[in-house]
Design a protein around this motif. Sequence first.
Motif, PDB file in Angstrom:
ATOM      1  N   GLY A 124       0.780  -1.235   0.000  1.00 38.24           N
ATOM      2  CA  GLY A 124       0.000   0.000   0.000  1.00 38.24           C
ATOM      3  C   GLY A 124       0.804   1.273   0.000  1.00 38.24           C
ATOM      4  N   ALA A 125       2.113   1.185  -0.135  1.00 40.40           N
ATOM      5  CA  ALA A 125       2.958   2.375  -0.127  1.00 40.40           C
ATOM      6  C   ALA A 125       2.975   3.039  -1.507  1.00 40.40           C
ATOM      7  CB  ALA A 125       4.382   2.017   0.285  1.00 40.40           C
ATOM      8  N   GLU A 126       3.223   4.326  -1.507  1.00 39.66           N
ATOM      9  CA  GLU A 126       3.485   5.069  -2.735  1.00 39.66           C
ATOM     10  C   GLU A 126       4.995   5.204  -2.869  1.00 39.66           C
ATOM     11  OE1 GLU A 126       2.642   9.496  -4.711  1.00 39.66           O
ATOM     12  OE2 GLU A 126       1.619   8.909  -2.851  1.00 39.66           O
ATOM     13  N   THR A 127       5.549   4.871  -4.026  1.00 40.14           N
ATOM     14  CA  THR A 127       7.000   4.856  -4.174  1.00 40.14           C
ATOM     15  C   THR A 127       7.459   5.766  -5.303  1.00 40.14           C
ATOM     16  OG1 THR A 127       7.099   3.004  -5.741  1.00 40.14           O
ATOM     17  CG2 THR A 127       7.041   2.449  -3.397  1.00 40.14           C
ATOM     18  N   ARG A 128       8.645   6.290  -5.141  1.00 46.53           N
ATOM     19  CA  ARG A 128       9.340   6.998  -6.207  1.00 46.53           C
ATOM     20  C   ARG A 128      10.803   6.601  -6.146  1.00 46.53           C
ATOM     21  NH1 ARG A 128       6.820  13.176  -5.919  1.00 46.53           N
ATOM     22  NH2 ARG A 128       4.614  12.542  -5.958  1.00 46.53           N
ATOM     23  N   THR A 129      11.400   6.406  -7.302  1.00 45.83           N
ATOM     24  CA  THR A 129      12.804   6.008  -7.383  1.00 45.83           C
ATOM     25  C   THR A 129      13.595   7.103  -8.074  1.00 45.83           C
ATOM     26  OG1 THR A 129      12.189   3.664  -7.472  1.00 45.83           O
ATOM     27  CG2 THR A 129      14.412   4.243  -8.203  1.00 45.83           C
ATOM     28  N   PHE A 130      14.677   7.520  -7.447  1.00 45.41           N
ATOM     29  CA  PHE A 130      15.528   8.568  -8.019  1.00 45.41           C
ATOM     30  C   PHE A 130      16.584   7.944  -8.912  1.00 45.41           C
ATOM     31  CE2 PHE A 130      19.387  11.268  -7.762  1.00 45.41           C
ATOM     32  CZ  PHE A 130      18.876  12.417  -8.336  1.00 45.41           C
ATOM     33  N   ASN A 131      16.696   8.465 -10.136  1.00 42.45           N
ATOM     34  CA  ASN A 131      17.726   8.024 -11.074  1.00 42.45           C
ATOM     35  C   ASN A 131      18.946   8.936 -10.899  1.00 42.45           C
ATOM     36  OD1 ASN A 131      19.376   7.419 -13.226  1.00 42.45           O
ATOM     37  ND2 ASN A 131      17.781   7.545 -14.779  1.00 42.45           N
ATOM     38  N   PRO A 132      20.075   8.400 -10.404  1.00 41.81           N
ATOM     39  CA  PRO A 132      21.224   9.261 -10.121  1.00 41.81           C
ATOM     40  C   PRO A 132      22.009   9.707 -11.354  1.00 41.81           C
ATOM     41  CG  PRO A 132      21.788   6.998  -9.636  1.00 41.81           C
ATOM     42  CD  PRO A 132      20.322   6.999 -10.003  1.00 41.81           C
ATOM     43  N   SER A 133      21.648   9.229 -12.536  1.00 44.34           N
ATOM     44  CA  SER A 133      22.352   9.634 -13.750  1.00 44.34           C
ATOM     45  C   SER A 133      22.239  11.149 -13.941  1.00 44.34           C
ATOM     46  CB  SER A 133      21.780   8.911 -14.968  1.00 44.34           C
ATOM     47  OG  SER A 133      22.464   9.294 -16.142  1.00 44.34           O
ATOM     48  N   GLY A 134      23.376  11.812 -14.098  1.00 36.98           N
ATOM     49  CA  GLY A 134      23.384  13.255 -14.286  1.00 36.98           C
ATOM     50  C   GLY A 134      23.524  14.051 -13.004  1.00 36.98           C
ATOM     51  N   LEU A 135      23.485  13.377 -11.850  1.00 37.16           N
ATOM     52  CA  LEU A 135      23.687  14.089 -10.589  1.00 37.16           C
ATOM     53  C   LEU A 135      25.161  14.458 -10.469  1.00 37.16           C
ATOM     54  CD1 LEU A 135      22.307  14.910  -7.821  1.00 37.16           C
ATOM     55  CD2 LEU A 135      23.281  12.775  -6.927  1.00 37.16           C
ATOM     56  N   PRO A 136      25.484  15.746 -10.287  1.00 37.84           N
ATOM     57  CA  PRO A 136      26.905  16.129 -10.184  1.00 37.84           C
ATOM     58  C   PRO A 136      27.516  15.675  -8.873  1.00 37.84           C
ATOM     59  CG  PRO A 136      25.496  18.020  -9.765  1.00 37.84           C
ATOM     60  CD  PRO A 136      24.583  16.906 -10.196  1.00 37.84           C
ATOM     61  N   LEU A 137      28.829  15.675  -8.832  1.00 41.44           N
ATOM     62  CA  LEU A 137      29.515  15.402  -7.572  1.00 41.44           C
ATOM     63  C   LEU A 137      29.175  16.489  -6.556  1.00 41.44           C
ATOM     64  CD1 LEU A 137      33.058  14.352  -8.853  1.00 41.44           C
ATOM     65  CD2 LEU A 137      31.357  12.857  -7.781  1.00 41.44           C
ATOM     66  N   PRO A 138      29.126  16.149  -5.283  1.00 39.58           N
ATOM     67  CA  PRO A 138      28.867  17.174  -4.274  1.00 39.58           C
ATOM     68  C   PRO A 138      29.863  18.326  -4.391  1.00 39.58           C
ATOM     69  CG  PRO A 138      28.718  14.993  -3.311  1.00 39.58           C
ATOM     70  CD  PRO A 138      29.225  14.802  -4.700  1.00 39.58           C
ATOM     71  N   ASP A 139      29.351  19.545  -4.313  1.00 42.75           N
ATOM     72  CA  ASP A 139      30.125  20.793  -4.388  1.00 42.75           C
ATOM     73  C   ASP A 139      30.647  21.099  -5.791  1.00 42.75           C
ATOM     74  OD1 ASP A 139      29.770  21.028  -1.608  1.00 42.75           O
ATOM     75  OD2 ASP A 139      31.605  19.877  -1.225  1.00 42.75           O
ATOM     76  N   ASP A 140      30.279  20.274  -6.779  1.00 47.25           N
ATOM     77  CA  ASP A 140      30.741  20.516  -8.149  1.00 47.25           C
ATOM     78  C   ASP A 140      29.678  21.214  -8.987  1.00 47.25           C
ATOM     79  OD1 ASP A 140      32.798  20.393 -10.062  1.00 47.25           O
ATOM     80  OD2 ASP A 140      31.895  18.622 -10.996  1.00 47.25           O
ATOM     81  N   ALA A 141      28.588  21.602  -8.355  1.00 49.19           N
ATOM     82  CA  ALA A 141      27.515  22.318  -9.045  1.00 49.19           C
ATOM     83  C   ALA A 141      26.734  23.107  -8.007  1.00 49.19           C
ATOM     84  CB  ALA A 141      26.599  21.345  -9.784  1.00 49.19           C
ATOM     85  N   ALA A 142      25.947  24.038  -8.473  1.00 49.38           N
ATOM     86  CA  ALA A 142      25.128  24.842  -7.567  1.00 49.38           C
ATOM     87  C   ALA A 142      23.948  24.023  -7.046  1.00 49.38           C
ATOM     88  CB  ALA A 142      24.625  26.092  -8.282  1.00 49.38           C
ATOM     89  N   GLU A 143      23.373  24.480  -5.944  1.00 52.16           N
ATOM     90  CA  GLU A 143      22.263  23.758  -5.342  1.00 52.16           C
ATOM     91  C   GLU A 143      20.996  23.818  -6.187  1.00 52.16           C
ATOM     92  OE1 GLU A 143      21.758  25.237  -1.412  1.00 52.16           O
ATOM     93  OE2 GLU A 143      23.640  24.377  -0.661  1.00 52.16           O
ATOM     94  N   ASP A 144      20.954  24.734  -7.166  1.00 52.20           N
ATOM     95  CA  ASP A 144      19.781  24.811  -8.031  1.00 52.20           C
ATOM     96  C   ASP A 144      19.909  23.926  -9.269  1.00 52.20           C
ATOM     97  OD1 ASP A 144      21.697  26.231  -9.396  1.00 52.20           O
ATOM     98  OD2 ASP A 144      20.491  28.046  -9.673  1.00 52.20           O
ATOM     99  N   HIS A 145      20.949  23.061  -9.301  1.00 51.35           N
ATOM    100  CA  HIS A 145      21.077  22.101 -10.398  1.00 51.35           C
ATOM    101  C   HIS A 145      19.813  21.248 -10.439  1.00 51.35           C
ATOM    102  CE1 HIS A 145      22.409  18.527 -12.585  1.00 51.35           C
ATOM    103  NE2 HIS A 145      23.420  19.248 -13.056  1.00 51.35           N
ATOM    104  N   PRO A 146      19.249  20.965 -11.626  1.00 53.38           N
ATOM    105  CA  PRO A 146      17.971  20.241 -11.711  1.00 53.38           C
ATOM    106  C   PRO A 146      17.963  18.901 -10.983  1.00 53.38           C
ATOM    107  CG  PRO A 146      18.534  21.189 -13.834  1.00 53.38           C
ATOM    108  CD  PRO A 146      19.702  21.430 -12.952  1.00 53.38           C
ATOM    109  N   LYS A 147      19.041  18.130 -11.081  1.00 53.98           N
ATOM    110  CA  LYS A 147      19.063  16.823 -10.422  1.00 53.98           C
ATOM    111  C   LYS A 147      19.161  16.974  -8.909  1.00 53.98           C
ATOM    112  CE  LYS A 147      19.061  13.265 -11.991  1.00 53.98           C
ATOM    113  NZ  LYS A 147      17.992  12.301 -12.394  1.00 53.98           N
ATOM    114  N   VAL A 148      19.883  17.973  -8.447  1.00 50.27           N
ATOM    115  CA  VAL A 148      19.976  18.228  -7.008  1.00 50.27           C
ATOM    116  C   VAL A 148      18.619  18.639  -6.467  1.00 50.27           C
ATOM    117  CG1 VAL A 148      21.049  19.652  -5.226  1.00 50.27           C
ATOM    118  CG2 VAL A 148      22.420  18.829  -7.158  1.00 50.27           C
ATOM    119  N   LYS A 149      17.935  19.543  -7.181  1.00 46.00           N
ATOM    120  CA  LYS A 149      16.610  19.987  -6.759  1.00 46.00           C
ATOM    121  C   LYS A 149      15.632  18.814  -6.733  1.00 46.00           C
ATOM    122  CE  LYS A 149      14.860  23.784  -8.330  1.00 46.00           C
ATOM    123  NZ  LYS A 149      14.390  24.821  -9.284  1.00 46.00           N
TER     124      LYS A 149
END
Length: 233
Positions: free
Chosen positions: A57-82
């Motif tokens: 009965g749970a609702e699930t969402r799975t995050f695809n990490p493809s395209g996520l930048p390395l930590p501190d290598d992009a701004a916090e408003d990067h689409p994948k970070v957001k």
Amino acid sequence: MPNIDAECLTAIDEEKLFAPERSAAPVKILLLYGSLRPRSFSRLATEEAARILEYFGAETRTFNPSGLPLPDDAAEDHPKVKELRELAQWCNGMVWCSPERHGAMTGIMKAQIDWIPLAMQGIRPTQGKTLAVMQVSGGSQSFNAVNQMRVLGRWMRMFTIPNQSSIPKAWLEFDDNDRMKPSSLYDRVVDVMEELVKFTLLLRDRADYLVDRYSERKESAEEFRKRIDQRAM
């Protein structure tokens, strides 16, 4: 107790702790996996876990990490970070599943966790939420990755459930349709997801009270008193 601020040390409120009111909405679970391979067994394991969670009965969402930048290598408003941070706020609990690489979780898994802050605009996106940890291995069974993720879960102030799953020789455990074969290893995944839903249902409506701390109430009270004192000057 002379070292206690009596105004900030409150009695345990059993009505809040054992309140009969509860949300009727399905629990929301975010699943993270730690590999970008075309046939990623950590992804396949999270897909299997999501099916089981949805059965409960749970609702699930799975995050695809493809395209996520390395930590501190992009701004916090990067689409994948957001996207990742919004999902972390959306959910009541999480599943983390990483391959074991060089005796540890993967950098891809760790990067996702590192992009989720402990506090964000006054909101703590992980505190008080439940967590289940899983790992897949190319060789014999190991628990290095799940043990590391347990440490991270505690650091992120999450309630990590007691059960966990470790799938050795993962390439033997999935069929040509990318479904996990029947086995005791599959049964353990079912156990973990069942336990995660139970703990999430039990804790989600009480999470704010369970993580309410004397030290933080005291700090807030001291800040309030300072503001009042400044106004009186």
